[in-house]
Enzyme design. Structure first.
Site, PDB file in Angstrom:
ATOM      1  N   ASP A 108       0.666  -0.906  -0.097  1.00  0.00           N
ATOM      2  CA  ASP A 108      -0.006  -0.190  -0.400  1.00  0.00           C
ATOM      3  C   ASP A 108       1.027   1.494   0.347  1.00  0.00           C
ATOM      4  O   ASP A 108       2.117   1.374  -0.571  1.00  0.00           O
ATOM      5  CB  ASP A 108      -0.891   0.153   0.941  1.00  0.00           C
ATOM      6  CG  ASP A 108      -0.573  -0.018   2.787  1.00  0.00           C
ATOM      7  OD1 ASP A 108      -0.432  -0.964   3.277  1.00  0.00           O
ATOM      8  OD2 ASP A 108       0.490   0.867   2.813  1.00  0.00           O
ATOM      9  N   HIS A 123       8.347  -5.651  -1.587  1.00  0.00           N
ATOM     10  CA  HIS A 123       7.029  -6.567  -2.190  1.00  0.00           C
ATOM     11  C   HIS A 123       6.355  -5.708  -3.378  1.00  0.00           C
ATOM     12  O   HIS A 123       5.501  -5.560  -3.858  1.00  0.00           O
ATOM     13  CB  HIS A 123       5.952  -7.810  -0.751  1.00  0.00           C
ATOM     14  CG  HIS A 123       6.653  -8.314  -0.434  1.00  0.00           C
ATOM     15  ND1 HIS A 123       6.716  -8.747   0.454  1.00  0.00           N
ATOM     16  CD2 HIS A 123       8.782  -9.066  -0.825  1.00  0.00           C
ATOM     17  CE1 HIS A 123       7.469  -9.583   1.340  1.00  0.00           C
ATOM     18  NE2 HIS A 123       8.592  -9.640   0.506  1.00  0.00           N
ATOM     19  N   GLY A 208       4.319  -5.271  12.703  1.00  0.00           N
ATOM     20  CA  GLY A 208       3.101  -5.631  11.480  1.00  0.00           C
ATOM     21  C   GLY A 208       3.464  -6.393  11.318  1.00  0.00           C
ATOM     22  O   GLY A 208       3.195  -6.205  10.216  1.00  0.00           O
TER      23      GLY A 208
END
Ligand code: BV8
Ligand code: ZN
Length: 267
Positions: A108, A123, A208
Site C-alpha cells: 500500500d 514486495h 506489524g
C-alpha cells in the site's frame, strides 16, 4: 507517570540517530486494511495465497487476479494513514535524528501518505504496473473500482471478480501488478538498500509483521548479529520476537505515537 512497557521501549530508543523500521501488514491494520494472516479477517483468509499471489496463477487465469489487485489498490487509496504512520514521519524531525528508513513488505502507499521520506518497498506496490513479458512500465493509468463508504473490504474483488488487464503497447502482452508474487525474486535494488539499512542502523524497530515470509523476514537477523538494539511492537509474539531485545505488546497506532511523543519530551 509512564507505563513500564513504554519506559522499556524508550530505554532502547533514546539517542538513536539512524533508525530502520521493518514493517508488515499490521502497520496498516488500524487504517482498515486487512492483514494476511490474522485468522478471522486476513486478506488470505478468503483466498489461497498460492492461488492469488503467484506467477503460475497469473499465467493460468489473470482476470480474477487483476480484479483482486485493483480492488486492493482501491481499498488502499480509500484508507488513511494511521497515527503510527504519522508518528514515524514525525520522528524524522526530532533533534539528533539523522535518518529513519522504512523497510516495508507492504504494497500500500500509507507510509508515503503518512509523510515518511525514505521508504523501501521489498514486495512492490499496488500502484505500479508493468508488462508481464517485456517489463515496460505501464503509464496508461487504471480505473480503480469504487469502494462504497459503508463497504467492508471483503473479497471477492469488490463489485466484479473478473477484470481484463490492459495490453502492453510495445509487445501486446498483458499488463500485471508491480508486486512480488510467491516464487518471484525480490527487486535487487530494494533488496540491497534494505540490507544496507539493516547493517547501518543504530536501532531497528519491527512493527506489524508475523515474520513468516522470506527472504524479507531474514533481514532483521543482520541487525541482531551486529548487536543492534531491536524493538518489536506487536499485539502478539511473532517469528521475529526471539531476535528482539524487547517485544512490546502494543499496536502501530498506539505504541508508535506514545513512543515518539515521549522521545520528543511531550509526555
Ligand atoms: C522468493 C505481495 C525465490 C503480493 C507478498 C526461504 C527463503 C526464500 C524463500 C522462501 C523461503 N521459504 C519459503 C519461501 C517461499 C516464499 C515464502 O516465504 N513463503 C512463506 C509463506 C513461507 N517466499 C517467496 O516466494 C519470495 N520469493 O523467495 O523467490 C527466488 C529467488 C531467485 C529467483 C527466483 C525465485 C517472495 C515473497 C513475497 C510474496 N509477496 N506480497 C501480495 O501482497 O498480494 S508476501 C505478503 O506477506 C505481503 O507482502 C506481506 O507483507 C508479507 C508478510 O506478511 P505480514 O506483512 O507479516 O502480514 P501478516 O498478516 O503475516 O502479519 C501481520 C502481523 O501484524 C501479525 O503478526 C499481527 O499480529 C500483527 N498486527 C495485527 N494488527 C496489528 C499488528 N501489529 C501492529 N499493530 C496492529 N494494529
Ligand atoms: Zn511488453
Amino acid at each position: 507517570m509512564r507505563d513500564q512497557q513504554l519506559e522499556h521501549a524508550l530505554d532502547l530508543c533514546r539517542g538513536a540517530r539512524r533508525i530502520n523500521v521493518f514493517t508488515g501488514a499490521g502497520m496498516s491494520a488500524e487504517s482498515g486494511l486487512d492483514t494476511y494472516r490474522d485468522a478471522t479477517t486476513g486478506v488470505w483468509s478468503h483466498v489461497d495465497p498460492q492461488a492469488m499471489a503467484s506467477i503460475d496463477a497469473w499465467a493460468r487465469d489473470p482476470e480474477p487476479m487483476w480484479a483482486w489487485y485493483l480492488w486492493r489498490a482501491a481499498l488502499s487509496r480509500h484508507a488513511d494513514p494511521n497515527a503510527g504512520h504519522r508518528a514515524l514521519a514525525a520522528w524524522e524531525q526530532l533533534p539528533g535524528v539523522e535518518a529513519i528508513t522504512i523497510t516495508t513488505q507492504n504494497i500500500d502507499d500509507l507510509h508515503e501518505r503518512g509523510g515518511s521520506s525514505e521508504i523501501i518497498h521489498l514486495h512492490g506496490s499496488l500502484f505500479d504496473y508493468r508488462c508481464t513479458i517485456c517489463s515496460r512500465p505501464w503509464r496508461g493509468g487504471v480505473s480503480l473500482p469504487l469502494v462504497p463508504d459503508d463497504d467492508t473490504p471483503a473479497h471477492p474483488a469488490g463489485p466484479s471478480a473478473r477484470l481484463r488487464p490492459p495490453r502492453c503497447p510495445l509487445c501486446g502482452n498483458l499488463i500485471r501488478p508491480g508486486v512480488v508474487w510467491f516464487g518471484e525474486p525480490l527487486p535487487e535494488r530494494e533488496w540491497d538498500a534494505a540490507e544496507r539499512a539493516m547493517a547501518s542502523a543504530d536501532l531497528v524497530l519491527i512493527v506489524g509483521t508475523s515474520g513468516v515470509v522470506f527472504p524479507a523476514a531474514g533481514l532483521p537477523r543482520i541487525a541482531a548479529e551486529l548487536g543492534t538494539p531491536i524493538l518489536e511492537i506487536s499485539p502478539e509474539p511473532t517469528d521475529l520476537t526471539r531476535l528482539c531485545d524487547y517485544s512490546w505488546r502494543s499496536t502501530a497506532a498506539t505504541g508508535l505515537p506514545a513512543l515518539v511523543d515521549a522521545l520528543a519530551g511531550l509526555s
